[in-house]
Design an enzyme around this catalytic site. Structure first.
Site, PDB file in Angstrom:
ATOM      1  N   SER A 195       7.286   1.336  -5.223  1.00 37.69           N
ATOM      2  CA  SER A 195       7.255   0.216  -6.148  1.00 37.69           C
ATOM      3  C   SER A 195       8.516   0.056  -6.990  1.00 37.69           C
ATOM      4  O   SER A 195       8.915  -1.057  -7.317  1.00 37.69           O
ATOM      5  CB  SER A 195       6.046   0.397  -7.059  1.00 37.69           C
ATOM      6  N   HIS A 223       1.487  -1.539  -2.351  1.00 31.91           N
ATOM      7  CA  HIS A 223       2.466  -2.632  -2.346  1.00 31.91           C
ATOM      8  C   HIS A 223       2.693  -3.182  -0.944  1.00 31.91           C
ATOM      9  O   HIS A 223       3.618  -3.956  -0.719  1.00 31.91           O
ATOM     10  CB  HIS A 223       3.788  -2.183  -2.971  1.00 31.91           C
ATOM     11  N   LYS A 254      -2.742  -6.321  -6.630  1.00 28.72           N
ATOM     12  CA  LYS A 254      -1.375  -6.796  -6.423  1.00 28.72           C
ATOM     13  C   LYS A 254      -1.389  -8.033  -5.516  1.00 28.72           C
ATOM     14  O   LYS A 254      -1.790  -9.082  -5.980  1.00 28.72           O
ATOM     15  CB  LYS A 254      -0.513  -5.630  -5.981  1.00 28.72           C
TER      16      LYS A 254
HETATM   17  C1  LIG Z   1      -0.063  -0.036  -9.059  1.00 32.01           C
HETATM   18  C2  LIG Z   1      -0.119   1.173  -8.201  1.00 32.01           C
HETATM   19  C3  LIG Z   1      -1.289   1.918  -8.060  1.00 32.01           C
HETATM   20  C4  LIG Z   1      -2.499   1.648  -8.891  1.00 32.01           C
HETATM   21  O1  LIG Z   1      -3.167   0.517  -8.463  1.00 32.01           O
HETATM   22  P1  LIG Z   1      -4.032  -0.311  -9.518  1.00 32.01           P
HETATM   23  O2  LIG Z   1      -4.962  -1.084  -8.690  1.00 32.01           O
HETATM   24  O3  LIG Z   1      -3.054  -1.141 -10.293  1.00 32.01           O
HETATM   25  O4  LIG Z   1      -4.720   0.687 -10.401  1.00 32.01           O
HETATM   26  C5  LIG Z   1      -1.315   2.947  -7.140  1.00 32.01           C
HETATM   27  N1  LIG Z   1      -0.222   3.256  -6.415  1.00 32.01           N
HETATM   28  C6  LIG Z   1       0.933   2.589  -6.547  1.00 32.01           C
HETATM   29  C7  LIG Z   1       2.101   2.975  -5.711  1.00 32.01           C
HETATM   30  C8  LIG Z   1       1.036   1.533  -7.459  1.00 32.01           C
HETATM   31  O5  LIG Z   1       2.190   0.885  -7.615  1.00 32.01           O
END
Ligand SMILES: *Cc1c(COP(=O)(O)O)cnc(C)c1O
Length: 413
Positions: A195, A223, A254
């Site tokens: 990310s 992602h 996301k």
């Molecule tokens: C955002 C994120 C998460 C957590 O996901 P949420 O649904 O926002 O709690 C897990 N792993 C990665 C790599 C992230 O960027």
């Protein structure tokens, strides 16, 4: 008398926050008012009460699914039909048809036997890794150095031995695997798209090592899902590797535009996590409207590629112009474009200028999310941006870099 021995708790916690401020690490949140149908534009509410329209350039709503009419319709219908909340934990009256439908939809998305929905991707990672590594006797976890905090917390809570391999470094991973007793159970935990870096893991090589050394693979596609692969199954789908990954973890927060997380895998693995993971068991299950929206979003993106194409086109133009102008972004393969500033105060100053002078909202990314000296703006061109937005923003960035004498990189041909 009693008051004299009482610690001044407020003063204590204030001092903790003040230390963050002195270090340039204090987080201030931008208050936004998203307006359905107008994303990436939104209203920004300043602390002084003023309101101004901004264009968001750091959202994870990559495909604009947060305002997709099909998704919103499904959510409205679910509220009208089933009301607000689920009414309990999954075990105690809180499993609805919406949960079951969504889990089936996600299992199908990844070509797995089963799936399990959590309140968030964070709790999915924490609960799943924590549970699997704890259940496996004498387990060793191999963890990419840049894995997300939720995975790190899960691995820690499992109590299992964790060996960290250098980011995306398969040679280092193999070294560590080689050095471990072949009989010990092993889990390799990694992400597809990182990310904050925007780079993509060598998934095929990691899977090959897992097969060679008898490890399970746990792949965070948070992602990747919705965005990559012909049905949005993620990078592993795009590369034809999904069937060789043991556990895929994803989020509805996301590209799918909502909230909630999940894992998909074999029936025994999913059943074990369902039966033992605290973060799954002891919490109220997600409400019908969220699940119905997530279901609509996942199903929609299995069948529609227009959003993915639009997003890719925007990202390609965005990167091409940044390259031409020599702006120092980290050249990953993914849709995430980290533009490196390299200093916390400067990074904050630039994002303040963007917001105040140009109506562009970008959140500065500072330590501890990224290492000191690599402070950056994490930029995301979404399907909802127009090429006009891209041209405008890149023009502003070019001017900002020149006006502030910031470092360029040699233009890439
Ligand atoms: C955002 C994120 C998460 C957590 O996901 P949420 O649904 O926002 O709690 C897990 N792993 C990665 C790599 C992230 O960027």
């Amino acid at each position: 008398m009693t008051s004299s021995i009482r610690l001044d708790y407020n003063e204590f916690f204030q001092s903790k926050v003040d230390a963050l401020k002195a270090d340039g690490r204090y987080r201030t949140f931008a208050t936004l008012e998203r307006i359905a149908g107008q994303f990436p534009k939104a209203l920004h509410h300043s602390p002084d009460g003023s309101i101004k329209e901004v264009t968001i350039w750091c959202s994870n709503d990559y495909l604009g699914m947060g305002q997709n009419p099909v998704v919103l319709e499904a959510m409205h219908t679910a509220i009208d039909n089933s009301g607000a909340g689920a009414g309990g934990t999954r075990n105690i009256s809180g499993t609805t048809k919406y949960h079951v439908d969504l889990e089936n939809s996600v299992a199908d998305l990844h070509g797995k036997e089963a799936a399990l929905v959590f309140s968030s991707g964070y709790t999915a990672n924490e609960g799943s890794l924590g549970t699997l590594a704890k259940l496996l006797p004498d387990c060793v976890i191999y963890s990419d150095a840049l894995n997300h905090a939720s995975m790190i917390h899960g691995m820690r809570s499992s109590g299992a031995e964790t060996k960290v391999f250098r980011h995306n470094d398969v040679e280092h991973l193999e070294e560590l695997l080689k050095a471990t007793d072949v009989r010990r159970p092993k889990i390799i935990a990694f992400e597809s798209v990182y990310s904050m870096e925007g780079d993509i893991a060598p998934i095929a090589e990691i899977i090959a090592l897992a097969e060679k050394y008898g490890a399970m693979t746990y792949l965070d596609e948070v992602h990747g899902v919705g965005l990559y692969g012909p049905r949005g199954g993620g990078v592993a789908e795009e590369r034809g590797l999904m069937h060789r990954v043991d556990i895929v973890e994803g989020t509805f927060g996301k590209a799918y535009g909502l909230v909630g997380g999940y894992i998909a895998g074999s029936k025994p693995v999913i059943d074990a996590v369902r039966s033992f993971a605290s973060t799954f068991i002891f919490t109220t299950s997600l409400p019908p409207a969220i699940l119905a929206g997530a279901y609509a979003s996942v199903e929609y993106l299995k069948n529609s590629s227009i959003e993915r194409q639009r997003q890719r086109n925007n990202v390609a133009h965005f990167k091409k112009i940044l390259n031409r102008d020599g702006l120092p972004y980290m050249q990953g393969e993914s849709h995430i474009v980290p533009l490196v500033v390299g200093e916390a105060t400067c990074c904050k100053m630039l994002t303040d200028i963007l917001l105040n002078d140009y109506g562009i909202y970008v959140q500065p990314i500072n330590y501890p999310t990224v290492p000191k000296g690599t402070e950056r703006m994490r930029l995301t061109a979404t399907a909802a941006h127009t090429l006009e937005d891209v041209y405008k923003f890149t023009g502003i960035l070019k001017d900002l870099w020149e006006q502030n004498h910031l470092q360029h990189h040699a233009a890439v041909a």
